[in-house]
Design an enzyme around this catalytic site. Structure first.
Site, mmCIF file in Angstrom:
data_model
loop_
_atom_site.group_PDB
_atom_site.id
_atom_site.type_symbol
_atom_site.label_atom_id
_atom_site.label_comp_id
_atom_site.label_asym_id
_atom_site.label_seq_id
_atom_site.Cartn_x
_atom_site.Cartn_y
_atom_site.Cartn_z
ATOM 1 C CE LYS A 373 15.601 -107.868 43.928
ATOM 2 N NZ LYS A 373 14.975 -108.732 45.031
ATOM 3 C CE1 TYR A 599 30.510 -117.809 14.875
ATOM 4 C CE2 TYR A 599 28.974 -116.589 16.111
ATOM 5 C CZ TYR A 599 30.443 -116.894 15.821
ATOM 6 O OH TYR A 599 31.475 -116.234 16.262
#
Ligand code: PLP
Length: 699
Positions: A373, A599
């Protein structure tokens, strides 16, 4: 389990077979001696087309007939469609020549056109495609209703009928009943070498060799039968005037030994793209024959049959290579470019090591359901699925229907269990792709059953995790097993605390195990055959190795990690990460002390620094909250500290201590996901499944 690896002997012989077809249409040795040419060109080289049919039989019909799980109808449809497309394009391409050659006329009746499309081909070599299509359809029907052996006997019978209308026509054709039979037949088709009489025997023979698995290489038998084939052809050509000479009694026997010879053959050379090249030569040579024919009217040298053949062959090969290079060029500008901005490297070797390690932890009779999965936890479901099949794993599980279908479409043949919810209006897809559905609640079972379409399923039991599954009530579960349209082949549950060895967790887990076992016993007493059982995921395997169910369902450990770095487990195994992430260093700059980087104001440089910009960010799966946690990337043996806030597409590193690094070098961002998981406060499962789609794949 069959190895899907390309078979070099078969691959390389495709080219030779295609060249033989060119020879059949140009008679290279006619200038020497007519009888010699008959024996070589019209007898020996007649192995070419049966060879192509047997390749289809071996690789397509073989798995269809023999592999127990996924009925490869989808793959067959895909192949039929491909042949049909090639046939269609070739018909259109050759329309002018078909009219010039008089195989098609403006005055052709509808019946004549249908006859040509289904049996003879609109130009002499195109019959192969209609024969392959009809032969395949016929073989599939035979195999579906009869055994492979009986299908073979039937196809031999058809071949014998064809033989009477081919090289033996002058022998038997004058007999009254038989002669009339063929006369009527020849209204329908010009030759008995077609999809009805000729193709099936070779297709089915290919499938039979696939089934036999043990390839014996009997050179002596091959030589004897080749001699017999030559003798048969010599006698027929010498004493009768053969109507058409492509079918001989001994030809299928020669092919039987020859194909097995090829399966074992290690060719000393290696042409690339043999499939495309052989197809190109086969398709294009009549065009070259016509071209050389017209040129030959001006330049008489081509009247020598061998020179004519060589020019046709070389011209065709040149044309084929030219077209293939055009195709490559076109493709490379539209699809396959590689920037190495940030790459995901998959190690199938490590996957194999993990499988081996897991196998050594589980009871001898217990087998593995490999969990694929979420793109195999970011480790690429298709690559891992195919590799796992090669390693002998034949049972997979995914979370969604979509994931299951994707695996089927790339040819995964093993069982696939869909662990999550599938809505009842999608039952058709479960059937079409031969999937197994988990029943996650009573309501789910009722909805699915209402569709009145038979569904294979495993019943999921909620033994105490309280997520998916039915209550462990034997009377209730019995009802599910008795639902008319649910074919319940197994039963399973999932553990909620198998990853911890503290007292409470162990207590909870033991309760779950006991609940599961009690239910199984109760079902047995109610006379229910509950099918196969499975309970443990990765930590269930490592912490409860004494359990003994039919299957285990490893996920995270298959991909080489524990969920958390220092998890204590009862069994310790050596795990090897399957996925590795690298990203490119795209810029280096010197920044003065006192400056902020990235940032925000998180990082102010205390001293001058060499800052590197690496082209990977949180959109690629490097979690943003890994910023400034002391996370280090690596280059060769050196550790490189990450600094500043991680951006969407980039992150910054401090290269001050690294001297030998250049812009455009690749930096390793992740080998062991445990480290990143721990620093960013999550588990490796989340880090791996969160890897972004922008990462380029390297195997
Ligand atoms: C995901 C999943 C697994 C695999 O879990 P791991 O802890 O990664 O081994 C097993 N069973 C079920 C039902 C799952 O959903």
């Amino acid at each position: 389990m069959h190895n899907d690896k390309k078979n070099e002997g078969i691959e390389q012989f495709r080219i030779f077979a295609a060249i033989m077809v060119v020879a059949i249409h140009t008679f290279p040795f006619a200038f020497l001696n007519h009888e010699f040419d008959n024996l070589v060109t019209l007898t020996l080289f007649r192995i070419a087309v049966p060879f192509f049919l047997m390749v289809t039989g071996y690789f397509l019909l073989g798995p269809f007939a023999c592999e127990p799980y996924y009925p490869k109808m989808w793959k067959i449809k895909q192949n039929l469609w491909k042949i049909l497309k090639i046939y269609g394009i070739a018909i259109i391409f050759y329309l002018p020549l078909s009219f010039y050659n008089d195989t098609l006329r403006l005055s052709s009746t509808f019946f004549q056109i249908v006859k040509q499309l289904t049996f003879d081909g609109t130009l002499y070599h195109l019959w192969y495609f209609s024969a392959a299509i009809i032969g395949l359809l016929l073989s599939i029907v035979m195999i579906c209703f009869l055994s492979l052996q009986k299908s073979f006997i039937l196809s031999v019978f058809l071949y014998l009928i064809g033989l009477g209308g081919d090289s033996y026509y002058k022998v038997f054709g004058h007999l009254p009943g038989i002669g009339n039979f063929y006369k009527v037949g020849f209204i329908l088709f010009d030759y008995t070498r077609n999809g009805l009489f000729f193709a099936p025997v070779f297709l089915v023979l290919g499938a039979m060799i696939y089934q036999k698995r043990k390839k014996n290489r009997n050179i002596f038998a091959l030589m004897c039968n080749l001699a017999a084939l030559l003798m048969e052809s010599f006698l027929l050509h010498h004493f009768t005037k053969v109507r058409h000479d492509s079918m001989y009694l001994t030809l299928p026997i020669v092919m039987y030994f020859f194909f097995q010879f090829l399966l074992n053959w290690q060719p000393p050379f290696k042409f690339s793209q043999t499939k495309e090249k052989a197809l190109g030569i086969y398709l294009l040579h009549p065009f070259m024959i016509a071209f050389i024919h017209f040129v030959g009217k001006v330049v008489p040298i081509f009247s020598n049959s061998l020179i004519n053949f060589l020019f046709v062959l070389l011209g065709t090969i040149f044309l084929t290579n030219f077209l293939l290079s055009l195709k490559r060029k076109f493709k490379s500008t539209t699809k396959t470019f590689f920037t190495s901005r940030a790459t995901k490297i998959i190690s199938t070797k490590n996957l194999a090591k993990n499988v081996k390690a897991i196998s050594s932890c589980i009871p001898e009779k217990t087998r593995i359901i490999a969990i694929l999965k979420a793109n195999a936890y970011g480790s690429e479901a298709i690559i891992c699925g195919k590799e796992l099949e090669k390693l002998g794993i034949s049972f997979f599980a995914v979370a969604t229907l979509q994931e299951a279908i994707e695996l089927r479409r790339v040819g995964i043949q093993g069982e696939i269990l869909v662990l999550g919810y599938t809505a009842s209006n999608q039952v058709k897809l479960l059937q079409k792709y031969h999937l197994i559905q988990a029943i996650i609640s009573l309501k789910h079972a009722q909805e699915l059953n209402k569709q009145q379409k038979s569904i294979r399923c495993h019943v999921k039991i909620d033994t105490g995790m309280h997520r998916l599954g039915l209550d462990p009530n034997a009377i209730l579960i019995k009802k599910i097993y008795q639902m008319k349209y649910l074919a319940c082949e197994g039963i399973f549950s999932h553990l909620g605390s198998a990853d911890s060895l503290d007292e409470e967790s162990v207590k909870r887990t033991k309760r779950q195990i006991q609940t599961f076992d009690t239910l199984l016993k109760d079902l047995e007493e109610l006379g229910i055959d509950y099918g196969i059982t499975h309970l443990q995921a990765s930590y269930g395997i490592l912490n409860y190795p004494e359990l003994n169910y039919d299957y285990v369902r490893p996920g995270i450990i298959l991909y080489g990690a524990l969920s958390l770095q220092n998890d204590q487990t009862k069994l310790k195994i050596d795990l090897h990460p399957v996925v590795k992430i690298e990203a490119k260093l795209i810029s280096i700059k010197d920044i003065a002390a006192g400056e902020f980087v990235g940032y925000g104001l998180d990082v102010c440089l205390k001293q001058n620094a060499k800052v590197g910009i690496v082209s990977i960010g949180y959109a690629d799966g490097v979690p943003r909250n890994l910023s400034n946690t002391g996370f280090k990337l690596s280059y060769k043996k050196a550790k490189i500290p990450q600094i500043g806030r991680i951006c969407m597409d980039l992150l910054l590193v401090d290269l001050s201590a690294i001297f030998d690094i250049q812009v455009s070098e690749m930096i390793t961002v992740m080998t062991h996901s445990e480290n990143i998981a721990k620093k960013s406060g999550t588990i490796t499962n989340e880090i791996l499944t969160g890897l972004g789609v922008r990462l380029e794949l390297e195997k």
